[in-house]
Design an enzyme around this catalytic site. Sequence first.
Site, PDB file in Angstrom:
ATOM      1  CB  CYS A  85      -0.914   0.008   1.222  1.00 46.84           C
ATOM      2  SG  CYS A  85      -1.975  -1.433   1.369  1.00 46.84           S
ATOM      3  CB  CYS A 427      -6.142  -3.333 -14.828  1.00 46.02           C
ATOM      4  SG  CYS A 427      -5.163  -4.546 -15.740  1.00 46.02           S
TER       5      CYS A 427
END
Length: 469
Positions: A85, A427
Amino acid sequence: MRKKKKRLVFENVEVVDAGAKGKTIGKAPDGRVIFLNNTVPGDVVDVQTTKKRKAYFEGTAIHFHSKSDKRVNPKCEHFGTCGGCKWQHMDYQHQLYYKQKEVENNLIRIGHLDLPEITPILGSREHYFYRNKMEFSFSDSKWLTLDQIQSGEEIKDKNALGFHIPGMWDKILDIKKCHLQADPSNAIRLETRNFALENNLSFFNPRHQKGMLRTLMIRTASTKEIMVLIQFYEDDVEKRELLLNHLKKTFPEITSLQYVINKKQNDTIYDQEIICFNGRDHIFEEMEGLKFKINAKSFYQTNSEQAYELYKVARDFAGLTGEELVYDLYTGTGTIAQFVSKKAKKVVGIEAVPEAIEDAKANAERNNIKNTDFFVGDMKNVFNEAFISENGVPDIIITDPPRDGMHKDVVQQILNIAPKKVVYVSCNSATQARDLQLMKHMYAVTKTQAVDMFPQTHHVENVVLLEKL
């Protein structure tokens, strides 16, 4: 002996933008770009370079003169070590801004496209705990953080269950709490780790190819069903059943408890036999009343809630009236094909993975959908004139290719067919832009919608509507 390259230090560098792959951007005194890995736009920092190239540098901020107002405190204690992240230190609204900016830049800079008025990016309601699939690795030689090394304390427990350190195939960071998948994901992982330690179940060593426990996969669904799959290297029946029975007893909510014995060099399961230990060998996802069977090898969008938003955009862009023949390229398990089928005359799906097509057919039958056909094969080989002749000329094509985009032969075939509309779900807006450039002499981009599927990361999906000129 090779001469070690000297690392440069640049002082008072203002971080001015976010770039590709989660990097941020500053400028060196000579005007060259510096790609940074630990800053937020608006920071003013001293930078130590890690790589020097002809046109750019890569570097790390070693001192912060001032910190950006776009910053927030990361929630996860593993932030900065775990590579999962990378944008946790940036406020979510600013994450969305830079994601949308990247999509627009790619479409204009790479695709050289004339764009319509840009629709604001569709953000995710959930900023954490949104993933429905997580894969963790076991290791008997865990990655030690700088704090652990500097503490001078003897680290007795060298076992880890967590994520690979970025760029290191054999180094695993032991994860205490992951903020990506909702409960009971963390509880299942921690209980698996603790029980293994208490009962002397060995953790895998990838360098020496030894050890019992290899990987742990947890899948959760919007239906609240849970799948757990443990991959073993050593085939010890007694210890294996000890662990699996413990998980069965401790977490009765597990719908599907499965395992694999994998003696290969790599830990991919797609060529392995999956054995169901307890419950079903699958779980179900649900979307607008449609049920989708998910097995251990199935592909399904990893953010269920945002997948629904993404598919709604694709369906809206298609503008179906009930009279259209639709081709769904790279159909996977047929999720988009079935999602749009009630508004189409017929949908034809094509996919390279045989197991995915089997799932697509089974899901269509389960959902009582009669107007879909699914075919398996490499897209550039199957999607040819003979196929079109047999299945009909599509009015609309929906395409959702992998990150590499479409093969140039597939793009050419779309141009040969020349459907009225093409809905391109991607994507990777860079490869999407490349493909769209090849089509712009015949199609205009009339709508584009970015959808954030992965908060706290730089990844973003984009949907484009192409209409024939």
